[in-house]
Design a protein around this motif. Sequence first.
Motif, PDB file in Angstrom:
ATOM      1  N   MET A  75      15.673  -6.148  24.780  1.00 25.68           N
ATOM      2  CA  MET A  75      15.890  -7.576  24.544  1.00 25.68           C
ATOM      3  C   MET A  75      14.552  -8.251  24.272  1.00 25.68           C
ATOM      4  N   ARG A  76      14.499  -9.051  23.197  1.00 30.50           N
ATOM      5  CA  ARG A  76      13.261  -9.741  22.844  1.00 30.50           C
ATOM      6  C   ARG A  76      13.328 -11.182  23.307  1.00 30.50           C
ATOM      7  N   THR A  77      12.165 -11.778  23.573  1.00 23.93           N
ATOM      8  CA  THR A  77      12.137 -13.194  23.886  1.00 23.93           C
ATOM      9  C   THR A  77      12.314 -13.974  22.593  1.00 23.93           C
ATOM     10  N   GLN A  78      12.473 -15.284  22.695  1.00 26.55           N
ATOM     11  CA  GLN A  78      12.760 -16.113  21.540  1.00 26.55           C
ATOM     12  C   GLN A  78      11.665 -16.044  20.490  1.00 26.55           C
ATOM     13  N   HIS A  79      10.428 -15.868  20.910  1.00 25.27           N
ATOM     14  CA  HIS A  79       9.312 -15.943  19.978  1.00 25.27           C
ATOM     15  C   HIS A  79       8.838 -14.578  19.485  1.00 25.27           C
ATOM     16  N   ALA A  92       8.802  -6.556  14.639  1.00 27.54           N
ATOM     17  CA  ALA A  92       7.512  -5.924  14.358  1.00 27.54           C
ATOM     18  C   ALA A  92       6.572  -6.038  15.557  1.00 27.54           C
ATOM     19  N   GLU A  93       6.618  -7.179  16.238  1.00 27.08           N
ATOM     20  CA  GLU A  93       5.736  -7.403  17.382  1.00 27.08           C
ATOM     21  C   GLU A  93       6.055  -6.469  18.541  1.00 27.08           C
ATOM     22  N   THR A  94       7.329  -6.179  18.729  1.00 25.93           N
ATOM     23  CA  THR A  94       7.722  -5.334  19.857  1.00 25.93           C
ATOM     24  C   THR A  94       7.598  -3.849  19.554  1.00 25.93           C
ATOM     25  N   ASP A  95       7.355  -3.491  18.297  1.00 22.99           N
ATOM     26  CA  ASP A  95       7.224  -2.080  17.921  1.00 22.99           C
ATOM     27  C   ASP A  95       5.766  -1.656  18.087  1.00 22.99           C
ATOM     28  N   THR A  96       5.454  -1.038  19.217  1.00 19.29           N
ATOM     29  CA  THR A  96       4.075  -0.629  19.520  1.00 19.29           C
ATOM     30  C   THR A  96       3.893   0.885  19.494  1.00 19.29           C
ATOM     31  N   ALA A  97       4.880   1.598  18.959  1.00 22.27           N
ATOM     32  CA  ALA A  97       4.850   3.060  19.019  1.00 22.27           C
ATOM     33  C   ALA A  97       3.612   3.659  18.356  1.00 22.27           C
ATOM     34  N   ASP A  98       3.154   3.035  17.257  1.00 23.07           N
ATOM     35  CA  ASP A  98       2.014   3.620  16.546  1.00 23.07           C
ATOM     36  C   ASP A  98       0.684   3.344  17.237  1.00 23.07           C
ATOM     37  N   LEU A  99       0.701   2.555  18.312  1.00 22.33           N
ATOM     38  CA  LEU A  99      -0.533   2.261  19.051  1.00 22.33           C
ATOM     39  C   LEU A  99      -0.748   3.227  20.208  1.00 22.33           C
ATOM     40  N   ILE A 100       0.307   3.933  20.599  1.00 26.26           N
ATOM     41  CA  ILE A 100       0.295   4.663  21.861  1.00 26.26           C
ATOM     42  C   ILE A 100       0.602   6.139  21.626  1.00 26.26           C
TER      43      ILE A 100
END
Length: 231
Positions: free
Chosen positions: A1-5, A9-17
């Motif tokens: 679940m994402r927050t309103q803002h 793309a912002e929640t997809d951090t797979a390529d950072l970790i």
Amino acid sequence: MRTQHETPAETDTADLIAGKAITFDELTAELGAIELRLRQLARAAETPATPVEVADAIDSLRSSASTVRELRDRMGLLSRIVEGDVPLAAVFPTGDPWGVAARGSDRTEFGGPAIVPTMWQLIKLAQDGKRAAAAGGRETTTYPEAMAGIGIGWESKAASARRRRERDAAVAAEVVRIACEKCGAGDGEQCRTAKGWATEKPHVGRQREAETTVDAALGYLGDNPVAVPDA
């Protein structure tokens, strides 16, 4: 679940970790890449394809790059600290312990036990540890030694706050799906006052039922998360 803002793309951090959670070494590398990219953009903007003077934008890009560089250096220091490469003072300047040693201690004047130190506390402990190591008189420790066994199930204040916002947003959405026994508001309707005015504050029973439903789905007990995903 994402927050309103938040965006997908912002929640997809797979390529950072590379592993389950981002390391300070990975943070340092990513921040270094962002800093370089900002400086490259500033350089490229000096000669745009269309003649428009963007000196202020160039200055802003370079200023942002400097800010990112400072953060990169800070994360780089934290990376060395958590790996145990940097000696740390065993206690704060006040004499208060931290990490495992702070468990069960009464430190109300400090604001509570600093079992999990902040970034700035660790940097201060590193500065004091360097002086202590040079003097050869005061006890020092390392992050792995001081934090042995701490961290399982822990999440940052920022993550806790985000999950709390997500929970509150889910409750607000669930409230209007539930019929209110107090005022008779139905699915999709706001509660109403005794005189029939719509109100954004739902009646207690409707609110409580929504919270119970959402908390059961998210794994909350009251205001506190029962489990931290992937901890």
